[in-house]
Design a protein around this motif. Sequence first.
Motif, short mmCIF file in Angstrom:
data_model
loop_
_atom_site.label_atom_id
_atom_site.label_comp_id
_atom_site.label_asym_id
_atom_site.label_seq_id
_atom_site.Cartn_x
_atom_site.Cartn_y
_atom_site.Cartn_z
N ALA A 3 0.83 -1.06 -0.03
CA ALA A 3 -0.02 0.07 0.15
C ALA A 3 0.74 1.39 0.00
O ALA A 3 0.54 2.09 -0.52
N ASN A 4 2.00 1.14 0.73
CA ASN A 4 2.96 2.43 0.79
C ASN A 4 4.31 2.46 -0.04
O ASN A 4 4.77 3.31 0.12
N GLN A 5 4.68 1.25 -0.14
CA GLN A 5 5.91 1.23 -0.86
C GLN A 5 5.89 0.90 -2.43
O GLN A 5 5.24 0.01 -2.87
N LEU A 6 6.41 1.80 -2.99
CA LEU A 6 6.41 1.69 -4.86
C LEU A 6 7.70 1.90 -5.11
O LEU A 6 8.71 2.51 -4.79
N GLY A 7 7.99 1.12 -6.33
CA GLY A 7 9.02 0.93 -7.09
C GLY A 7 8.87 1.81 -8.31
O GLY A 7 7.81 1.71 -8.81
N LEU A 8 9.80 2.79 -8.56
CA LEU A 8 9.54 3.72 -9.67
C LEU A 8 10.71 4.21 -10.69
O LEU A 8 12.03 3.93 -10.00
N SER A 9 10.59 4.28 -11.64
CA SER A 9 11.71 4.45 -12.82
C SER A 9 11.30 5.74 -13.45
O SER A 9 9.97 6.15 -13.74
N PHE A 10 12.17 6.57 -13.82
CA PHE A 10 11.99 7.83 -14.49
C PHE A 10 12.60 7.66 -15.86
O PHE A 10 13.58 7.06 -16.14
N ASP A 11 12.49 8.84 -16.62
CA ASP A 11 12.90 8.69 -18.25
C ASP A 11 14.23 9.64 -18.26
O ASP A 11 14.60 9.66 -19.29
N GLY A 12 14.86 10.00 -17.09
CA GLY A 12 15.97 10.71 -17.13
C GLY A 12 16.62 10.48 -15.84
O GLY A 12 16.26 9.92 -14.87
N SER A 13 17.97 11.28 -15.74
CA SER A 13 18.67 11.10 -14.48
C SER A 13 18.09 12.29 -13.46
O SER A 13 17.72 13.15 -13.88
N GLY A 14 18.60 12.12 -12.14
CA GLY A 14 18.50 13.12 -11.20
C GLY A 14 18.91 12.85 -9.97
O GLY A 14 19.44 11.63 -9.73
N VAL A 15 18.74 13.59 -8.91
CA VAL A 15 18.86 13.34 -7.60
C VAL A 15 17.85 13.55 -6.52
O VAL A 15 17.00 14.78 -6.80
N ILE A 16 17.30 12.69 -5.75
CA ILE A 16 16.28 12.84 -4.63
C ILE A 16 16.80 12.66 -3.39
O ILE A 16 17.47 11.31 -3.32
N SER A 17 17.01 13.45 -2.48
CA SER A 17 17.60 13.30 -1.24
C SER A 17 18.81 12.72 -1.18
O SER A 17 19.06 11.90 -0.65
N THR A 18 19.71 13.40 -1.83
CA THR A 18 21.21 12.91 -2.15
C THR A 18 21.23 11.71 -2.78
O THR A 18 22.49 11.22 -2.98
N LEU A 19 20.20 10.78 -3.40
CA LEU A 19 20.31 9.71 -3.83
C LEU A 19 20.32 10.00 -5.38
O LEU A 19 19.21 10.48 -6.07
N SER A 20 21.51 9.75 -6.22
CA SER A 20 21.78 9.99 -7.45
C SER A 20 21.14 8.42 -8.36
O SER A 20 21.26 7.39 -7.78
N PHE A 21 20.35 8.81 -9.50
CA PHE A 21 19.94 7.80 -10.29
C PHE A 21 19.77 8.23 -11.68
O PHE A 21 20.00 9.26 -12.08
N ASP A 22 19.80 7.06 -12.63
CA ASP A 22 19.64 7.25 -13.77
C ASP A 22 18.33 6.54 -14.35
O ASP A 22 17.61 5.95 -13.56
#
Length: 538
Positions: A451-470
Motif C-alpha cells: 500500500a505504501n511502498q512503490l518501485g519507480l523509474s523515470f525517463d531521465g537522471s536526477g537526484v532525490i534526497s542525495t540519492l543519484s539515479f539514472d
Amino acid sequence: MTRNDSTTQHGTAARIAFVAIGAVAYLGFHAVFLSMISFLNGGPLPWSSYQAPARPLGIALAINAGFIFLFGVQHAVMARNTFKARWTRIVPAPIERSLFVVATVLCLGATLAFWQPMGGGLFSIETPAVRIALYGVQAMGWLVLVWSTFLIDHFELFGLRQVYYAMRRRELPVQRFRTPALYRYSRHPMMVGMVIGLWATPDMTWDRLAFALGFSFYILVGVRLEERELVQNLGDDYRRYQNEVARFLPLPGMRTRMASAAVTGALFVALAASFLAPRIGLAQTLSTDLAPDISIQHAGGVVHDHEMALDVSGGGGQVASVGGLPIDAGIDGYHLTENGDELFSLGTPTTLPGGLTPQPGDVVRWDGTQYSLEFDASNAGLSPAVDTDAVSMVGSLLLLSFDTAVVLSGLHVDDEDVVSFDGLDFALYLDGEASGVPAGLDLDGLHAFGANQLGLSFDGSGVISTLSFDDEDVLRVDRTTSQWSMEHDGSSVSEAWRSADVGAVAFVPEPSVAMGLTAGALGLAGAQRRRRCLTLAG
C-alpha cells in the motif's frame, strides 16, 4: 515480609526527585518503544529503517551490530543481582530500576537514531488480505508483550512502584512467585510477544532482518542468564516451573524441556537460514526481464521490442511475449496480477489477435487465452495522444501514471504523479513533486510492493534526497514518509543498460529457497520473494 533496603530514610526533596526520575523513565520507555515499532514498519516518526544506504554494507552492518550489542550488554549486566548490589551502594535503591529503564531508553534510542540503513529487502507480500493478516499478527505480538508486563507487575517492572512507595515512606513488599494466565504456558511470554512483533511483517527489508536477528539472538541469550538467577533466587519453586512450563512455546506430546529446546533450535535455524541463504547461493539471484524499444542482441540471440528478455541479469537467453503481441507493438507499462493475468499498455495503437485495438492510454488484460480492455482511456476523458506509460495494482486499485499532465474528473495529474482508479473514481496516490521528484522527469515505470511502498523509474537522471539515479534504475519510495532508496541499479547489470530507459517495472513473486528453509524450520507455509521484471524503452 519486606526488602532489606529502607525507603523511609530519604528527605522530601529526594523523594520528589525519585518520582520525577521514575515518571521520565516510564514515559521515555514508552516513547522509544513506539518509535521502535514505527522504525521497523517505515512509519511517520523520524527514525525509520526505510532509508537509502549512506555507507558501505560492511560498515553499516558493523555499526548496527555494535548498537545492538551495546543494548544487550546494558540489559544483561544491569539486570544481574551482583551489579544491583554494587550499584545501590552508589544510587538510592528506590531509583535503581528507573535508572535501568533510563539506560534501556538511551541504548535503544541510540540504536534507532544512529541505525545505518542497508537498503533493499528480502521479500514483500502484496496480497492485501495477507498484508493485513501479518500486521494483525505483529500487533498481537506487541499486545502480548505489553499484557505480559501487567500479568506480573507492570509498574514495578518499570520502576514506578518503587518510587511511589519511597514517596509514601513505605517499604516495598516482596512479590511472591506466581504464574498467572500466559505464564502457565510460557515462562517468557514477553519475549514470545517480542519475537512475534519483530518477525511478523509483509515487508522484510534487510534492515528489519538485521534488527530482528540481533534482538532475537539477545533474547535467546538473555533468558538463559535471567533463569540462572531465578533459580538462585527461587530455588525448587522455579526448578519445578522449568520442568512444567516451556521456556517459549509448548509443543503438545513432548516433554517441556524437549519442547523448549526444539522451539529454540527451530527459531535459530530459521533466523540463520533467512540471513545466510542469500550469501551462500540458496536464494535466487536477481532476475530481470527486459523489453527494449528496438531489436537488440541478447545472450546470443535477438530480442524484439514486443518481447521480454528473461533473467537478463542472470545471463538467461529466454524471451517471452505477452500472449502473441504483433511485431510492431511496444510495451510501455506492465503488471503481473496475483492470479497470473498480465496487464500492459502499448506505446502506439495496435490491433491485437482477436480484434481488440487498444490506444496508448488504454490498459489491456491478457488472461492466457484472450485480450480484454482493463482501463478505457477514452471513457476517462483522456486524449488519444496521452500514453499510460506505467501500470501496477495494489489490492483492487489500478495504479496509473501518464506521459503528460492530464485532468481526470477535475483532478490535476502531472507526469511524475501516480493516480489510483477503483473502477469509478480517480485519486492522487503519489504526488511526485511533493515527494521530491525533480522537475522535468516523467515517471515511466511503476510497481506497488504494498500500500505504501512503490518501485519507480523515470525517463531521465536526477537526484532525490542525495540519492543519484539514472533512467535505467529503479527506486523505492515510501509514499507516507517520502523516503527513497535504490532498489535496482541498472548500470551495474550490463553495459547495455547504460543506453536504455526502464519503461515498465514488475517484481514478480517467486518461491525462495531461503524462506522455504525458514518456513520448514518453523512449520509454516513458505514465503515469497520477488523476481524483477523490467521493460526498457530505449
